[in-house]
Write an enzyme that holds these catalytic residues in place. Structure first.
Site, PDB file in Angstrom:
ATOM      1  N   SER A  25       0.275 -77.869  36.604  1.00 51.96           N
ATOM      2  CA  SER A  25      -0.402 -76.832  37.417  1.00 51.96           C
ATOM      3  C   SER A  25       0.412 -76.539  38.679  1.00 51.96           C
ATOM      4  CB  SER A  25      -1.811 -77.283  37.807  1.00 51.96           C
ATOM      5  OG  SER A  25      -1.760 -78.505  38.510  1.00 51.96           O
ATOM      6  N   ASN A 112      -9.326 -85.920  39.932  1.00 57.49           N
ATOM      7  CA  ASN A 112     -10.440 -85.016  39.594  1.00 57.49           C
ATOM      8  C   ASN A 112     -11.272 -84.645  40.826  1.00 57.49           C
ATOM      9  OD1 ASN A 112      -9.462 -85.459  37.061  1.00 57.49           O
ATOM     10  ND2 ASN A 112     -11.234 -86.618  36.313  1.00 57.49           N
ATOM     11  N   THR A 157     -26.515 -35.998  42.001  1.00 54.28           N
ATOM     12  CA  THR A 157     -26.888 -36.924  40.929  1.00 54.28           C
ATOM     13  C   THR A 157     -26.196 -36.375  39.695  1.00 54.28           C
ATOM     14  OG1 THR A 157     -28.883 -35.708  40.358  1.00 54.28           O
ATOM     15  CG2 THR A 157     -29.141 -37.477  41.971  1.00 54.28           C
ATOM     16  N   HIS A 158     -25.766 -37.254  38.832  1.00 54.75           N
ATOM     17  CA  HIS A 158     -24.993 -36.848  37.639  1.00 54.75           C
ATOM     18  C   HIS A 158     -23.745 -36.046  38.026  1.00 54.75           C
ATOM     19  CE1 HIS A 158     -28.737 -37.852  35.400  1.00 54.75           C
ATOM     20  NE2 HIS A 158     -29.312 -37.294  36.455  1.00 54.75           N
ATOM     21  N   SER A 279       5.206 -37.562  43.720  1.00 57.79           N
ATOM     22  CA  SER A 279       5.685 -37.626  42.347  1.00 57.79           C
ATOM     23  C   SER A 279       7.195 -37.590  42.351  1.00 57.79           C
ATOM     24  CB  SER A 279       5.125 -36.432  41.580  1.00 57.79           C
ATOM     25  OG  SER A 279       5.940 -36.146  40.452  1.00 57.79           O
ATOM     26  N   ASN A 287      -0.703 -37.804  45.960  1.00 61.81           N
ATOM     27  CA  ASN A 287      -1.646 -38.498  45.075  1.00 61.81           C
ATOM     28  C   ASN A 287      -2.369 -39.632  45.799  1.00 61.81           C
ATOM     29  OD1 ASN A 287      -0.773 -36.894  42.888  1.00 61.81           O
ATOM     30  ND2 ASN A 287       0.955 -38.288  42.534  1.00 61.81           N
ATOM     31  N   TYR A 319     -15.145 -84.072  33.715  1.00 61.64           N
ATOM     32  CA  TYR A 319     -13.909 -83.309  33.939  1.00 61.64           C
ATOM     33  C   TYR A 319     -13.218 -83.028  32.611  1.00 61.64           C
ATOM     34  CZ  TYR A 319      -9.268 -81.877  35.408  1.00 61.64           C
ATOM     35  OH  TYR A 319      -8.106 -81.155  35.571  1.00 61.64           O
ATOM     36  N   GLN A 324      -8.200 -76.777  34.986  1.00 59.50           N
ATOM     37  CA  GLN A 324      -6.949 -76.433  35.663  1.00 59.50           C
ATOM     38  C   GLN A 324      -6.586 -74.962  35.425  1.00 59.50           C
ATOM     39  OE1 GLN A 324      -3.532 -79.218  35.477  1.00 59.50           O
ATOM     40  NE2 GLN A 324      -2.459 -77.602  34.393  1.00 59.50           N
TER      41      GLN A 324
HETATM   42  N1  ARG Z   1      -4.102 -80.565  38.032  1.00 60.79           N
HETATM   43  C1  ARG Z   1      -5.463 -80.821  37.633  1.00 60.79           C
HETATM   44  C2  ARG Z   1      -6.343 -79.597  37.902  1.00 60.79           C
HETATM   45  O1  ARG Z   1      -5.908 -78.682  38.491  1.00 60.79           O
HETATM   46  C3  ARG Z   1      -6.046 -81.966  38.399  1.00 60.79           C
HETATM   47  C4  ARG Z   1      -5.706 -83.289  37.835  1.00 60.79           C
HETATM   48  C5  ARG Z   1      -6.676 -83.858  36.926  1.00 60.79           C
HETATM   49  N2  ARG Z   1      -5.956 -84.220  35.771  1.00 60.79           N
HETATM   50  C6  ARG Z   1      -6.371 -85.081  34.846  1.00 60.79           C
HETATM   51  N3  ARG Z   1      -5.598 -85.298  33.875  1.00 60.79           N
HETATM   52  N4  ARG Z   1      -7.505 -85.728  34.913  1.00 60.79           N
HETATM   53  O2  ARG Z   1      -7.472 -79.591  37.470  1.00 60.79           O
END
Ligand code: ARG
Length: 494
Positions: A25, A112, A157-158, A279, A287, A319, A324
């Site tokens: 992430s 988490n 209206t409309h 344009s 525009n 979780y 993520q």
């Molecule tokens: N990067 C994860 C998220 O954005 C958080 C970590 C939790 N990862 C896990 N394998 N329990 O949710």
């Protein structure tokens, strides 16, 4: 970064780069990285005060964290071989202070609860900024309304000419909707402002942690009451996105009107060049692109909401890594709404409205026919349905003048309006758009006396929302300043 710093627990170290990238992430974690350092500081202070971590480790860790807070988290922490910034930052910390100290920060928590806390903190700031921006827009709409209480325009209206109204009345309609948006955003803020930290993976922890303390240090209202709920819910994100999507639906309507109003057919408004595009082939073109992009952003925000809802539906407790995938949709949606509000304010502040065009259109399409029917009811005692039929028949005959009305009344109801004293002057007066507007002075109506009263009332409500958001902003800023101060104290030798 040493390759062996990527900890895999019981797993062998054979993930491909492709899979690491897929799982990471990191790209989105830039959005929460600063918050994560604050979360670390609060957790560490609590561990130290509770005697869960010894003084030397706490000091070394806090010094490193204060460095991250001051200079940013070192770039190595963002390596995509780490699943996320939480893992990357821990690895860098261990690299700086050694495992004997650095390996203790993650006691009594999990990524988490850590990530849920970071997201809530970042979202708090975003919601505050959104409410502030919405308040600024409301202020502008009220100012413009104040300038245009007497600016008669056709109401629709409309999208057909319906009855005359005023530009103030029209603008106040949008301000009212934006006021409800502030309420929704502040409501979402209240439910986001609860602290998941200490929920750990989901089952809390056997360490003697103090969740009230970490919640207070991070400026939250309270710790979340159930540790499973704390790590697994993203309902606060759904609610924030929903508030944004509702608001953007309104913004999009206003933008659609600016697009229509700025056409050569309508010409109720001229948008400033700064908010327009031309344009590449048609040199004469101007525009309304900013209004169009905002209209489209409403779709982007709605899409973010639908993505987030779809990602969370059906997830078993507690979780799941699916969560993520939701977070980038949250930032995308909130950012699109925030950008749009600022641009919309600029677009409206620099627009030129054309009262002459509005006045010219306000009596078109027999738009004062309702007022004429009302006059027949009020002054000649007709049932409204009979008056409606007479006026409707006259319109069908092609004119709203005394002769046509008299013929229509004879035909529809077998009665003579002239016989009861109706004059050409009375008909003309009833058909005057300004008269029609002035008669509509009940609460919420377009009469200048009523819109003037409404503007004052809305200014009071706006001031209340401005105070509410300022108080929340102040509470967070005070808590975070206190946290940094306490963190600094921990590193001072006695
Ligand atoms: N990067 C994860 C998220 O954005 C958080 C970590 C939790 N990862 C896990 N394998 N329990 O949710």
């Amino acid at each position: 970064m040493q390759r062996d710093l990527v900890r895999r627990g019981r797993l062998s170290d054979d993930r491909t780069g492709e899979v690491m990238h897929f799982l990471s992430s990191m790209a989105a974690d830039h959005e929460i990285a600063d918050m994560d350092v604050l979360v670390d500081m609060a957790h560490l202070l609590m561990l130290s005060r509770q005697g869960i971590i010894d003084r030397a480790a706490a000091e070394a860790l806090m010094r490193a964290l204060l460095g991250f807070h001051r200079d940013g988290i070192p770039a190595e922490a963002y390596d995509e071989r780490f699943e996320d910034i939480h893992a990357g930052k821990e690895a860098v910390l261990i690299g700086q202070v050694g495992e004997a100290f650095g390996g203790r920060l993650h006691m009594a928590r999990s990524r988490n609860d850590e990530v849920a806390t970071c997201i809530r903190m970042r979202l708090r700031d975003d919601l505050i900024a959104l409410v502030e921006e919405t308040c600024r827009l409301r202020g502008l709409l009220l100012d413009l309304a104040g300038e245009h209480t007497e600016t008669i325009m056709p109401g629709f209206t409309h999208l057909q000419h319906a009855q005359p109204t005023t530009l103030a009345h029209h603008l106040l309609a949008y301000e009212a909707a934006l006021g409800r948006d502030c309420g929704r955003l502040l409501g979402a803020y209240g439910r986001a402002n609860e602290c998941p930290l200490g929920a750990a993976a989901f089952a809390s922890t056997g360490f003697a942690i103090d969740r009230e303390m970490t919640a207070a240090l991070l400026g939250f209202e309270r710790p979340m009451g159930n540790s499973m709920d704390a790590v697994s819910t993203r309902d606060f994100a759904l609610e924030a996105l929903s508030a944004c999507a509702v608001q953007m639906a309104t913004v999009s309507r206003l933008c659609e009107e600016m697009v229509v109003w700025s056409t050569a057919f309508v010409r109720f408004v001229t948008l400033a060049d700064g908010y327009s595009s031309t344009s590449s082939i048609m040199p004469q073109k101007k525009n309304p692109d900013t209004a169009e992009i905002m209209r489209a952003k409403a779709g982007t925000v709605a899409g973010s909401l639908v993505a987030a809802l779809t990602i969370t539906k059906g997830l078993p407790m507690s979780y799941n890594r699916d969560l993520q995938e939701l977070t980038p949709h949250l930032w995308r949606g909130v950012e699109a709404a925030h950008q749009s509000l600022g641009v919309l304010r600029g677009m409206l502040a620099t627009a030129t409205f054309h009262p002459d065009r509005m006045a010219a259109e306000s009596g078109c399409g027999f738009s004062t026919a309702t007022e004429l029917a009302d006059v027949l009811v009020r002054e000649y005692g007709l049932p409204f349905r009979t008056a409606h039929s007479i006026v409707g028949r006259a319109v069908k005959m092609g004119a709203l003048d005394l002769t046509t009305l008299e013929a229509a009344a004879q035909e529809v109801a077998g009665l003579s309006l002239c016989g009861q004293g109706l004059t050409a002057e009375r008909v003309a007066a009833a058909l005057d758009p300004a008269f029609s507007v002035a008669e509509r002075k009940a609460i919420g109506g377009p009469a200048p006396s009523e819109t003037t009263r409404a503007i004052a009332e809305r200014r009071r409500l706006l001031a209340g929302d401005e105070e509410a958001v300022a108080a929340r902003k102040e509470a967070v800023a005070t808590a975070i300043a206190g946290l940094i101060l306490e963190a600094g104290r921990l590193t001072e030798h006695e």
